[in-house]
Design a protein around this motif. Structure first.
Motif, PDB file in Angstrom:
ATOM      1  N   ALA A  48     -11.543 -14.761  -5.085  1.00 12.19           N
ATOM      2  CA  ALA A  48     -10.140 -14.423  -5.276  1.00 12.19           C
ATOM      3  C   ALA A  48      -9.983 -13.111  -5.632  1.00 12.19           C
ATOM      4  O   ALA A  48     -10.842 -12.238  -5.960  1.00 12.19           O
ATOM      5  N   LEU A  49      -8.774 -12.707  -5.389  1.00 15.14           N
ATOM      6  CA  LEU A  49      -8.633 -11.243  -5.746  1.00 15.14           C
ATOM      7  C   LEU A  49      -7.126 -11.086  -6.484  1.00 15.14           C
ATOM      8  O   LEU A  49      -6.259 -12.182  -6.299  1.00 15.14           O
ATOM      9  N   ILE A  50      -7.035 -10.190  -7.155  1.00 11.47           N
ATOM     10  CA  ILE A  50      -5.629  -9.721  -7.708  1.00 11.47           C
ATOM     11  C   ILE A  50      -5.259  -8.288  -7.810  1.00 11.47           C
ATOM     12  O   ILE A  50      -6.195  -7.461  -7.830  1.00 11.47           O
ATOM     13  N   PHE A 101      -5.940  -4.851  -0.250  1.00  6.46           N
ATOM     14  CA  PHE A 101      -5.760  -6.311  -0.688  1.00  6.46           C
ATOM     15  C   PHE A 101      -6.530  -6.907   0.339  1.00  6.46           C
ATOM     16  O   PHE A 101      -6.118  -7.180   1.334  1.00  6.46           O
ATOM     17  N   SER A 102      -7.936  -7.353   0.319  1.00  8.18           N
ATOM     18  CA  SER A 102      -8.782  -7.627   1.296  1.00  8.18           C
ATOM     19  C   SER A 102      -9.736  -8.735   0.931  1.00  8.18           C
ATOM     20  O   SER A 102     -10.187  -8.370  -0.276  1.00  8.18           O
ATOM     21  N   ASN A 104     -12.475  -8.907   2.511  1.00 12.57           N
ATOM     22  CA  ASN A 104     -13.701  -8.332   2.863  1.00 12.57           C
ATOM     23  C   ASN A 104     -14.579  -7.599   2.000  1.00 12.57           C
ATOM     24  O   ASN A 104     -14.072  -6.577   1.540  1.00 12.57           O
ATOM     25  N   PRO A 105     -15.839  -7.956   1.673  1.00  8.06           N
ATOM     26  CA  PRO A 105     -16.631  -7.223   0.737  1.00  8.06           C
ATOM     27  C   PRO A 105     -16.781  -5.633   1.068  1.00  8.06           C
ATOM     28  O   PRO A 105     -17.200  -5.060  -0.095  1.00  8.06           O
ATOM     29  N   GLY A 106     -16.768  -5.295   2.299  1.00  7.71           N
ATOM     30  CA  GLY A 106     -16.858  -4.022   2.699  1.00  7.71           C
ATOM     31  C   GLY A 106     -15.724  -3.072   2.111  1.00  7.71           C
ATOM     32  O   GLY A 106     -15.776  -1.887   2.111  1.00  7.71           O
ATOM     33  N   HIS A 107     -14.813  -3.653   1.547  1.00  9.03           N
ATOM     34  CA  HIS A 107     -13.811  -2.724   1.341  1.00  9.03           C
ATOM     35  C   HIS A 107     -13.805  -2.650  -0.307  1.00  9.03           C
ATOM     36  O   HIS A 107     -12.650  -2.000  -0.810  1.00  9.03           O
ATOM     37  N   TYR A 108     -14.577  -3.152  -0.687  1.00 10.08           N
ATOM     38  CA  TYR A 108     -14.736  -2.767  -2.169  1.00 10.08           C
ATOM     39  C   TYR A 108     -15.842  -1.934  -2.497  1.00 10.08           C
ATOM     40  O   TYR A 108     -16.909  -2.125  -2.080  1.00 10.08           O
TER      41      TYR A 108
END
Length: 121
Positions: A48-50, A101-102, A104-108
């Motif tokens: 999940a994301l926020i 807003f992704s 994809n773990p690569g964007h964190y």
């Protein structure tokens, strides 16, 4: 910035847990906060994301309707409320922050240390 998770543990199937992720350190400027999970031998999976500002959320299909992500802006903390837990939800859960807003773990770029969630009777 460091992310510190808490709230993992052992729960029976159908039970609930709430995970917390607190950001500390220099001014926290990330715009998207997320939760991922990982089991041995598998890739890290989006949960999940926020969006920090608007509160807009997005969930993996596997947890939609059971998990809720939220945040407390005053405390630089976000949460994952997990209800109706299933055996397949068992994993190490990681919080993370980034700017896209992704799913994809690569964007964190900032990650917590992980907290174990075990679902078993």
């Amino acid at each position: 910035v460091a992310l510190v998770e808490s709230g993992g543990g052992l729960v029976q199937p159908g039970g609930s847990l709430r995970l917390s992720c607190a950001a500390s350190g220099r001014a926290f400027s990330s715009s998207v906060m997320a939760w991922f999970r990982q089991t041995p031998g598998k890739e890290r999976e989006f949960v999940a994301l926020i969006r920090w500002g608007s509160g807009t959320t997005y969930y993996a299909d596997s947890v939609k309707g059971r998990f809720t992500i939220s945040r407390n802006k005053a405390e630089n903390t976000w949460y994952l409320q997990m209800n109706s837990l299933k055996a397949e939800d068992a994993a190490v859960y990681y919080c993370s922050s980034g700017s896209e807003f992704s799913s994809n773990p690569g964007h964190y770029d900032i990650w917590g240390q992980g907290t174990q969630v075990t679902v078993s009777s």
